[in-house]
Design a protein around this motif. Sequence first.
Motif, PDB file in Angstrom:
ATOM      1  N   ASN A 127       0.822  -1.219   0.000  1.00 27.68           N
ATOM      2  CA  ASN A 127       0.000   0.000   0.000  1.00 27.68           C
ATOM      3  C   ASN A 127       0.854   1.266   0.000  1.00 27.68           C
ATOM      4  N   THR A 128       2.170   1.102   0.221  1.00 35.12           N
ATOM      5  CA  THR A 128       3.036   2.275   0.190  1.00 35.12           C
ATOM      6  C   THR A 128       3.103   2.868  -1.207  1.00 35.12           C
ATOM      7  N   TYR A 129       3.101   2.025  -2.218  1.00 35.19           N
ATOM      8  CA  TYR A 129       3.226   2.513  -3.587  1.00 35.19           C
ATOM      9  C   TYR A 129       1.987   3.292  -4.054  1.00 35.19           C
ATOM     10  N   ALA A 130       0.881   3.146  -3.357  1.00 34.30           N
ATOM     11  CA  ALA A 130      -0.331   3.871  -3.749  1.00 34.30           C
ATOM     12  C   ALA A 130      -0.224   5.354  -3.427  1.00 34.30           C
ATOM     13  N   VAL A 131       0.635   5.721  -2.463  1.00 37.37           N
ATOM     14  CA  VAL A 131       0.728   7.119  -2.040  1.00 37.37           C
ATOM     15  C   VAL A 131       2.104   7.716  -2.319  1.00 37.37           C
ATOM     16  N   VAL A 132       3.118   6.874  -2.545  1.00 40.23           N
ATOM     17  CA  VAL A 132       4.485   7.360  -2.734  1.00 40.23           C
ATOM     18  C   VAL A 132       4.844   7.282  -4.208  1.00 40.23           C
ATOM     19  N   LYS A 133       5.301   8.401  -4.745  1.00 41.15           N
ATOM     20  CA  LYS A 133       5.690   8.453  -6.146  1.00 41.15           C
ATOM     21  C   LYS A 133       7.122   7.942  -6.332  1.00 41.15           C
ATOM     22  N   GLU A 134       7.983   8.321  -5.413  1.00 36.58           N
ATOM     23  CA  GLU A 134       9.371   7.876  -5.455  1.00 36.58           C
ATOM     24  C   GLU A 134       9.888   7.804  -4.024  1.00 36.58           C
ATOM     25  N   MET A 135      10.652   6.765  -3.716  1.00 35.91           N
ATOM     26  CA  MET A 135      11.093   6.566  -2.338  1.00 35.91           C
ATOM     27  C   MET A 135      12.503   5.979  -2.333  1.00 35.91           C
ATOM     28  N   ARG A 136      13.366   6.581  -1.532  1.00 38.02           N
ATOM     29  CA  ARG A 136      14.716   6.047  -1.312  1.00 38.02           C
ATOM     30  C   ARG A 136      14.973   6.024   0.189  1.00 38.02           C
ATOM     31  N   THR A 137      15.395   4.864   0.692  1.00 35.18           N
ATOM     32  CA  THR A 137      15.602   4.696   2.128  1.00 35.18           C
ATOM     33  C   THR A 137      16.933   4.005   2.370  1.00 35.18           C
ATOM     34  N   PHE A 138      17.668   4.491   3.381  1.00 36.06           N
ATOM     35  CA  PHE A 138      18.977   3.952   3.746  1.00 36.06           C
ATOM     36  C   PHE A 138      19.010   3.755   5.266  1.00 36.06           C
ATOM     37  N   THR A 139      19.598   2.664   5.702  1.00 32.90           N
ATOM     38  CA  THR A 139      19.604   2.363   7.136  1.00 32.90           C
ATOM     39  C   THR A 139      20.966   1.823   7.575  1.00 32.90           C
ATOM     40  N   GLN A 140      21.163   1.886   8.878  1.00 27.45           N
ATOM     41  CA  GLN A 140      22.269   1.197   9.552  1.00 27.45           C
ATOM     42  C   GLN A 140      21.692   0.471  10.752  1.00 27.45           C
ATOM     43  N   GLY A 141      21.957  -0.840  10.869  1.00 29.27           N
ATOM     44  CA  GLY A 141      21.468  -1.613  12.006  1.00 29.27           C
ATOM     45  C   GLY A 141      19.974  -1.873  11.916  1.00 29.27           C
ATOM     46  N   SER A 142      19.396  -2.248  13.080  1.00 31.88           N
ATOM     47  CA  SER A 142      17.970  -2.532  13.191  1.00 31.88           C
ATOM     48  C   SER A 142      17.505  -2.157  14.593  1.00 31.88           C
ATOM     49  N   LEU A 143      16.213  -2.263  14.824  1.00 31.42           N
ATOM     50  CA  LEU A 143      15.676  -1.938  16.146  1.00 31.42           C
ATOM     51  C   LEU A 143      16.151  -2.924  17.208  1.00 31.42           C
ATOM     52  N   GLN A 144      16.611  -4.103  16.805  1.00 32.52           N
ATOM     53  CA  GLN A 144      17.102  -5.089  17.765  1.00 32.52           C
ATOM     54  C   GLN A 144      18.575  -4.876  18.104  1.00 32.52           C
ATOM     55  N   GLU A 145      19.274  -4.029  17.358  1.00 37.01           N
ATOM     56  CA  GLU A 145      20.699  -3.800  17.576  1.00 37.01           C
ATOM     57  C   GLU A 145      20.901  -2.544  18.420  1.00 37.01           C
ATOM     58  N   PRO A 146      22.124  -2.333  18.947  1.00 39.38           N
ATOM     59  CA  PRO A 146      22.357  -1.179  19.825  1.00 39.38           C
ATOM     60  C   PRO A 146      22.052   0.167  19.173  1.00 39.38           C
ATOM     61  N   LEU A 147      22.291   0.313  17.862  1.00 35.03           N
ATOM     62  CA  LEU A 147      22.065   1.590  17.189  1.00 35.03           C
ATOM     63  C   LEU A 147      21.312   1.362  15.888  1.00 35.03           C
ATOM     64  N   PHE A 148      20.308   2.220  15.641  1.00 35.18           N
ATOM     65  CA  PHE A 148      19.534   2.162  14.403  1.00 35.18           C
ATOM     66  C   PHE A 148      19.465   3.571  13.830  1.00 35.18           C
ATOM     67  N   VAL A 149      19.868   3.718  12.555  1.00 34.25           N
ATOM     68  CA  VAL A 149      19.843   5.016  11.863  1.00 34.25           C
ATOM     69  C   VAL A 149      19.091   4.831  10.553  1.00 34.25           C
ATOM     70  N   LEU A 150      18.198   5.770  10.232  1.00 34.05           N
ATOM     71  CA  LEU A 150      17.417   5.727   8.992  1.00 34.05           C
ATOM     72  C   LEU A 150      17.436   7.098   8.338  1.00 34.05           C
ATOM     73  N   VAL A 151      17.685   7.109   7.048  1.00 31.44           N
ATOM     74  CA  VAL A 151      17.601   8.328   6.240  1.00 31.44           C
ATOM     75  C   VAL A 151      16.731   8.007   5.032  1.00 31.44           C
ATOM     76  N   GLY A 152      15.730   8.867   4.749  1.00 33.20           N
ATOM     77  CA  GLY A 152      14.834   8.609   3.633  1.00 33.20           C
ATOM     78  C   GLY A 152      14.404   9.878   2.936  1.00 33.20           C
ATOM     79  N   THR A 153      14.126   9.758   1.630  1.00 32.28           N
ATOM     80  CA  THR A 153      13.539  10.855   0.846  1.00 32.28           C
ATOM     81  C   THR A 153      12.360  10.282   0.079  1.00 32.28           C
ATOM     82  N   ASN A 154      11.193  10.926   0.205  1.00 33.04           N
ATOM     83  CA  ASN A 154       9.965  10.450  -0.430  1.00 33.04           C
ATOM     84  C   ASN A 154       9.308  11.578  -1.224  1.00 33.04           C
ATOM     85  N   TYR A 155       8.789  11.254  -2.431  1.00 32.34           N
ATOM     86  CA  TYR A 155       7.890  12.133  -3.178  1.00 32.34           C
ATOM     87  C   TYR A 155       6.500  11.520  -3.090  1.00 32.34           C
TER      88      TYR A 155
END
Length: 557
Positions: A410-438
């Motif tokens: 359902n994300t594609y129904a509202v997002v025209k373009e999406m780029r997402t970058f991460t480090q780690g996960s919520l289960q790891e000591p550190l989680f970082v997310l950077v995203g750009t959405n149209y």
Amino acid sequence: MKKWIVGCLLTLGLFEPVCAQRVEASMDSLRKKIGSEFLLTLRTQVAPNTRVQFPKGQQFGPLEVLESYPIDTVKKSDRWEFVKKYGLTQFDSGQYILPKLAVRIAKKDVYTQPITVEVMPVQVDTLKQKMYDIKTIEAAPSPNNRLGWWIVLGIVGALVVVFILYRILKNRKTTTPTATPEPLVKPIEKATQKLMALDAAQWVSKGDVKHFYSELTEIVRTYLEEEIEIPAMERTTSELIAILELVSQNKNLRLSPETIATLEQVLRQADLVKFAKVRPDIQAIESDKNRIASTIITINKAIPEIEEVTDELEAWNAQQRELARQKQEAKARKQKQLRIAIASVATVGILIGGSIAYFGMDTIKDAILGNPTKEMYEGEWITSAYGDPNVELETPKVLTRVDSEKWAKNTYAVVKEMRTFTQGSLQEPLFVLVGTNYYKQEKNPYYNQETTQIDYDKVLEGITKSWENQGARNILYKNDGTFEIAEGVKGIRAYGTMTVESEDGEQHRRYYEILLFNQNGGLQQVAVSYREDDPFGKKILERIQGSIKLQLFNFNG
């Protein structure tokens, strides 16, 4: 008609305990200052023998449970009243809704009504409070460097103490007691002592003649083995006499045939007593004993004296004394090593205990066992740009792009373009997310057509739901309001906590912050999450946020 009325009454009577169940929830006050305790009271009345189970947990919605008080039970006529109290608090000002709470009564959940409370900030009177000039920033010594120097100095000190103790113990004269060699007993002396012990045993008077002759023959055979070095114990009487005659010739023993014959007579008499059950009289027994004693003395006199024997005995005694001295020295060395080891362990223990008392257990544990976020914070950071238009920032590790196939359909129904970058996960000591959405403005629920702005609340709701799909629970967040960065781009900051189950199955609380920037129908976002009690996670967050630079959107379509 009567049966129908009775059936209805019985039915009402059966269903009344279930339908009448309800739980009253009340708060001692609906407005309190930050950090104050809200006293929540849950009250219900049930029939006897009805099981009631009140809710448990560390969080009731946005409110934290400070204490769960014991249940009070009061009997009222034919029913029992259960009263359960909780101490709740919140450390951020604002209005909060205590959600419905489930109380399990007779295997059925009964819910309370939600309650709205207000947490008031502490007002500070800046007119009466003294004001001071802002002090200049002074460089403070790094606690990690200071800890490292303390550990190095402590280890050097411990080594010095151990070396001094080693020198003291090494130079100390160890009193080695002179080993006293056991006096050597000659075979003739040993045989004489055994004959005297045989007399004292009085086997004959006790009627055990067989035992007497067994001891008597063993004495003479042992003497022959030790003195003449022949296998006397393993030979029969005939074999022993033959060997004795042969040895007397080869070793120049001055033994007369009468002496050998006397010995043979006693040995054969002993064989008859032991195997043929012959029982000689007292005089014969006494005579046999005297003849054995006389034979032993005769053989001892017949042995020629050898000068070298004395030298061999002296050499053997010297060897025994040297072995005893070596054993004593080895024992002294072990005792010295043990004292040094005890002193070393005590010194290291004092060093570790003092370090823990001065720096704290967490700091020492991080220094010895390591801390992932500490290593990331103190390691080499990487500055890079992500997305298009890009978000430039500094991170401990390079972020990796998330495959778009992993996002919900359902994300594609509202997002025209999406780029997402991460480090780690919520289960790891550190989680970082950077995203750009149209976003697709014509049918995008996140985009407000009237204000031509992104609906941040819906965006945050979407983020928290995606985190719930990753295992997060009890997600609380607060919108910190609109702010603006250097490029003139406005955004919002949201922060809060959540509960996550780590890879080892342990439940832990995490803190997170989300930065959202809206530009011409597009959204740039930066999110950082770490364990709530991790001080290095907070430092990483501050450094990442301080390095953010945004490229402006210029996208038509």
